[in-house]
Design an enzyme around this catalytic site. Structure first.
Site, PDB file in Angstrom:
ATOM      1  CG  ASP A   2      -1.856  -1.228   1.231  1.00  0.00           C
ATOM      2  OD1 ASP A   2      -2.178  -1.722   0.135  1.00  0.00           O
ATOM      3  OD2 ASP A   2      -2.201  -1.698   2.334  1.00  0.00           O
TER       4      ASP A   2
ATOM      5  N   GLY B 265       1.505   2.960  -2.587  1.00  0.00           N
ATOM      6  CA  GLY B 265       1.035   3.845  -3.670  1.00  0.00           C
ATOM      7  C   GLY B 265       1.513   3.345  -5.036  1.00  0.00           C
ATOM      8  CE  LYS B 266       2.344  -2.524  -4.284  1.00  0.00           C
ATOM      9  NZ  LYS B 266       2.128  -2.096  -2.879  1.00  0.00           N
TER      10      LYS B 266
ATOM     11  N   GLY C 144      -4.498  -4.417  -3.731  1.00  0.00           N
ATOM     12  CA  GLY C 144      -5.487  -3.396  -4.069  1.00  0.00           C
ATOM     13  C   GLY C 144      -4.702  -2.159  -4.465  1.00  0.00           C
TER      14      GLY C 144
ATOM     15  CD  GLN D 271       0.892  -8.970  -2.485  1.00  0.00           C
ATOM     16  OE1 GLN D 271       1.582  -9.618  -3.251  1.00  0.00           O
ATOM     17  NE2 GLN D 271      -0.360  -8.686  -2.764  1.00  0.00           N
TER      18      GLN D 271
ATOM     19  N   GLY E  54     -10.808  -3.240   3.272  1.00  0.00           N
ATOM     20  CA  GLY E  54     -11.394  -2.162   4.075  1.00  0.00           C
ATOM     21  C   GLY E  54     -10.923  -2.156   5.523  1.00  0.00           C
TER      22      GLY E  54
ATOM     23  CB  VAL F 161       2.222  16.198  -2.855  1.00  0.00           C
ATOM     24  CG1 VAL F 161       3.696  16.379  -2.515  1.00  0.00           C
ATOM     25  CG2 VAL F 161       1.940  16.698  -4.279  1.00  0.00           C
TER      26      VAL F 161
HETATM   27  P1  GDP Z   1      -0.794   0.226  -3.517  1.00  0.00           P
HETATM   28  O1  GDP Z   1      -1.346  -1.059  -3.031  1.00  0.00           O
HETATM   29  O2  GDP Z   1       0.688   0.334  -3.283  1.00  0.00           O
HETATM   30  O3  GDP Z   1      -1.153   0.551  -4.933  1.00  0.00           O
HETATM   31  O4  GDP Z   1      -1.435   1.359  -2.599  1.00  0.00           O
HETATM   32  P2  GDP Z   1      -3.003   1.490  -2.206  1.00  0.00           P
HETATM   33  O5  GDP Z   1      -3.744   1.982  -3.385  1.00  0.00           O
HETATM   34  O6  GDP Z   1      -3.473   0.250  -1.550  1.00  0.00           O
HETATM   35  O7  GDP Z   1      -2.905   2.559  -1.052  1.00  0.00           O
HETATM   36  C1  GDP Z   1      -2.374   3.821  -1.255  1.00  0.00           C
HETATM   37  C2  GDP Z   1      -3.472   4.854  -0.939  1.00  0.00           C
HETATM   38  O8  GDP Z   1      -2.895   6.143  -0.856  1.00  0.00           O
HETATM   39  C3  GDP Z   1      -4.522   4.950  -2.031  1.00  0.00           C
HETATM   40  O9  GDP Z   1      -5.737   5.343  -1.464  1.00  0.00           O
HETATM   41  C4  GDP Z   1      -3.973   6.069  -2.922  1.00  0.00           C
HETATM   42  O10 GDP Z   1      -4.996   6.723  -3.656  1.00  0.00           O
HETATM   43  C5  GDP Z   1      -3.367   6.986  -1.911  1.00  0.00           C
HETATM   44  N1  GDP Z   1      -2.169   7.728  -2.328  1.00  0.00           N
HETATM   45  C6  GDP Z   1      -1.178   7.373  -3.181  1.00  0.00           C
HETATM   46  N2  GDP Z   1      -0.216   8.302  -3.188  1.00  0.00           N
HETATM   47  C7  GDP Z   1      -0.598   9.286  -2.333  1.00  0.00           C
HETATM   48  C8  GDP Z   1      -0.008  10.507  -1.880  1.00  0.00           C
HETATM   49  O11 GDP Z   1       1.086  10.880  -2.254  1.00  0.00           O
HETATM   50  N3  GDP Z   1      -0.714  11.228  -0.968  1.00  0.00           N
HETATM   51  C9  GDP Z   1      -1.939  10.842  -0.496  1.00  0.00           C
HETATM   52  N4  GDP Z   1      -2.539  11.610   0.395  1.00  0.00           N
HETATM   53  N5  GDP Z   1      -2.508   9.675  -0.888  1.00  0.00           N
HETATM   54  C10 GDP Z   1      -1.842   8.927  -1.793  1.00  0.00           C
HETATM   55  P1  IMO Z   2      -0.865  -4.270  -2.187  1.00  0.00           P
HETATM   56  O1  IMO Z   2      -0.388  -4.811  -3.525  1.00  0.00           O
HETATM   57  C1  IMO Z   2      -0.946  -4.702   2.121  1.00  0.00           C
HETATM   58  C2  IMO Z   2      -0.945  -8.778   3.719  1.00  0.00           C
HETATM   59  C3  IMO Z   2      -2.182  -9.244   4.424  1.00  0.00           C
HETATM   60  C4  IMO Z   2      -1.579 -10.217   5.419  1.00  0.00           C
HETATM   61  C5  IMO Z   2      -0.448 -10.856   4.612  1.00  0.00           C
HETATM   62  C6  IMO Z   2      -0.820 -12.177   3.972  1.00  0.00           C
HETATM   63  O2  IMO Z   2      -2.165  -3.575  -2.249  1.00  0.00           O
HETATM   64  O3  IMO Z   2       0.219  -3.480  -1.554  1.00  0.00           O
HETATM   65  P2  IMO Z   2      -2.343 -12.890   1.928  1.00  0.00           P
HETATM   66  O4  IMO Z   2      -3.746 -12.548   1.577  1.00  0.00           O
HETATM   67  O5  IMO Z   2      -1.340 -12.450   0.904  1.00  0.00           O
HETATM   68  O6  IMO Z   2      -2.154 -14.316   2.293  1.00  0.00           O
HETATM   69  O7  IMO Z   2      -2.031 -12.055   3.278  1.00  0.00           O
HETATM   70  O8  IMO Z   2      -0.111  -9.920   3.602  1.00  0.00           O
HETATM   71  N1  IMO Z   2      -1.155  -8.254   2.336  1.00  0.00           N
HETATM   72  C7  IMO Z   2      -1.120  -6.965   2.008  1.00  0.00           C
HETATM   73  N2  IMO Z   2      -0.966  -5.878   2.781  1.00  0.00           N
HETATM   74  N3  IMO Z   2      -1.053  -4.579   0.785  1.00  0.00           N
HETATM   75  C8  IMO Z   2      -1.174  -5.663   0.004  1.00  0.00           C
HETATM   76  O9  IMO Z   2      -1.138  -5.618  -1.342  1.00  0.00           O
HETATM   77  C9  IMO Z   2      -1.256  -6.935   0.613  1.00  0.00           C
HETATM   78  N4  IMO Z   2      -1.419  -8.193   0.161  1.00  0.00           N
HETATM   79  C10 IMO Z   2      -1.338  -9.002   1.225  1.00  0.00           C
HETATM   80  O10 IMO Z   2      -2.850  -8.177   5.043  1.00  0.00           O
HETATM   81  O11 IMO Z   2      -0.997  -9.502   6.482  1.00  0.00           O
HETATM   82 MG    MG Z   3      -2.884  -1.731  -1.781  1.00  0.00          MG
END
Ligand code: GDP
Ligand code: IMO
Ligand code: MG
Length: 420
Positions: A12, A14-15, A39, A221, A299, A410
């Site tokens: 998470d 911000g990939k 996600g 991840q 969520g 940002v």
């Molecule tokens: P990912 O799994 O690495 O793609 O990251 P996620 O989408 O799960 O979580 C990143 C969250 O931060 C998402 O809600 C993005 O829309 C948000 N996000 C990404 N970059 C930024 C940033 O620079 N600032 C803020 N405030 N939110 C960001």
């Molecule tokens: P993105 O690509 C954050 C975490 C789960 C759990 C552990 C194992 O959005 O960054 P799994 O379902 O893979 O067997 O769960 O890894 N986890 C993540 N945490 N971002 C993710 O993907 C994750 N994918 C799995 O919460 O701790």
């Molecule tokens: Mg994510």
């Protein structure tokens, strides 16, 4: 040539946003591991999209998107995701390619995931319950089904044999389930999947490389969730590091050029497992609230804490990061002070490396304190506009880790990005 984008923390980072921002420079985006546990959020034109299995280049019409052999695919989940993405008017059939060697998540894999997590009780990993671990177990155990199998005349037979083993396991765990509730949607989604380009992606990608196309490999991840190098057993079931891009796409190491490593200006983690800089207090609550730190897939509230340099250095080392991207520094705006963990204290000794079995010890982070920054960073578009207090913090981080931070995000929107 191939560049890689991946997360340096616990996911998470911000990939999704960053891949979307970089895609105009590439011909191809290819996911190399993980599955719908991911996600990846993208924001543009006032809309937000969350992708789980589809690569994050899908919203750019010129871009070929490949789901690589290292990914695990849930047909039911992917169908839903494609149908949602199609509402934007993008022709998914045109640009999406799926490796015939990607493993299939079966309905029973999801049930086994739930049953084994339930069995672990308070020691559970906190999996996303998407069937990831059972599917990779079958892959390594040489009993999995692959996307290419759906085209086989004896697919049903293969399916029945695979699920019979899972059902025996579920019964032995006294897990209550009704498979017939899940199977119609699964077989419907399998038929839907057949309408897509199911290919030998390693030949295809290597042909594209030979033609001089630019490929961006997208990780899921984060490095600290890697099956080998993460905080085992609180990890995911694939190699999330740069090496994972080679095996997850069939790319030889010499083709890899840049490795973009993404880190948040603070840390978050979903699920269980060690988190040395975690703030289970008002500060952590504030980070969660301001950063909207709730899982894009499940969520669930994300655990929050300060930036952890020993683990960031470890991640940079494992991945051979050439370019760093820092996200979410806008979230820290308004904090009086910002802390950075420089080292750990373990039994009175200061250490820089992550100890084996870190979850069995009490780790006390050693922090440096920085004056916080003020103002709405999300409105800024150049490095010079950023507050001096922020630059001081960023200069310190760069000096400690020895790799330049080239991009500062940002805000969640495509536009909210500063190239340094
Ligand atoms: P990912 O799994 O690495 O793609 O990251 P996620 O989408 O799960 O979580 C990143 C969250 O931060 C998402 O809600 C993005 O829309 C948000 N996000 C990404 N970059 C930024 C940033 O620079 N600032 C803020 N405030 N939110 C960001
Ligand atoms: P993105 O690509 C954050 C975490 C789960 C759990 C552990 C194992 O959005 O960054 P799994 O379902 O893979 O067997 O769960 O890894 N986890 C993540 N945490 N971002 C993710 O993907 C994750 N994918 C799995 O919460 O701790
Ligand atoms: Mg994510």
């Amino acid at each position: 040539m191939v560049d890689v984008v991946l997360g340096l923390q616990w996911g998470d980072e911000g990939k999704g946003k960053i891949v979307d921002v970089l895609t105009p420079q590439y011909d191809v985006v290819a996911r190399f591991q993980g599955g719908p546990n991911a996600g990846h959020s993208l924001e543009f034109g006032g809309n937000k999209y969350v992708l789980n299995t589809i690569p994050s280049g899908i919203f750019h019409e010129h871009c070929i998107n490949i789901i690589g052999n290292g990914v695990v695919v849930d047909p039911v989940q992917l169908k839903k995701e494609i149908e949602k993405a199609q509402t934007t008017g993008i022709d998914i059939h045109k640009n999406l390619y799926i490796s015939e060697k990607a493993h299939l998540i079966l309905p029973t894999h999801r049930l086994v995931d739930a049953a084994s997590e339930a069995k672990k009780g308070e020691h559970k990993v906190g999996s996303t319950l998407r069937g990831i671990s059972p599917t990779y177990q079958d892959k390594i155990g040489r009993s999995g089904l692959r996307v290419g199998d759906i085209l086989s005349p004896i697919f049903k037979e293969k399916y029945t044999n695979a699920t019979a083993i899972h059902c025996t396991l579920l019964d032995s765990l006294n897990f209550e389930y009704n498979l017939s509730e899940h199977e119609p949607a699964f077989f419907e989604a399998v038929e839907f999947l057949k309408t897509f380009k199911i290919i030998n992606s390693e030949y295809y990608i290597n042909e594209l490389i030979a033609q001089g196309k630019k490929i961006l490999a997208e990780g899921a991840q984060g490095t600290l969730l890697d099956i080998d190098f993460g905080s085992y057993p609180f990890v995911t079931s694939s190699n999330t590091i740069t090496g994972g891009a080679c095996v997850g796409l069939g790319i030889a190491p010499q083709h890899i050029q840049k490795v973009y490593g993404i880190f948040k200006a603070y840390c978050t983690r979903v699920g269980n497992g060690p988190f040395p800089t975690e703030q289970e207090n008002e500060t952590g609550e504030k980070l969660r609230k301001l950063g909207h730190e709730f899982g894009a897939t499940t969520g669930r509230p994300r655990r929050t804490g300060w930036l952890d340099l020993p683990s960031l250095k470890y991640a940079i080392m494992l991945n051979g990061v050439t370019d760093l991207i820092c996200t979410k520094s806008d979230v820290l705006s308004g904090f009086e002070e910002v802390l950075v963990c420089d080292a750990y204290q373990l039994n009175g000794t200061t250490i820089q490396q992550i100890p084996f079995g870190i979850q069995d010890y009490t780790i006390d982070p050693v922090y440096s304190k920085f004056e916080g920054w003020q103002g709405d960073l999300s409105k800024m578009r150049t490095y010079t506009e950023l507050p001096e207090t922020f630059k001081k913090y960023m200069n310190y981080v760069e000096a400690q880790i020895g790799v330049p931070v080239n991009v500062i995000s940002v805000g969640p929107d495509r536009e909210e990005t500063i190239l340094k």
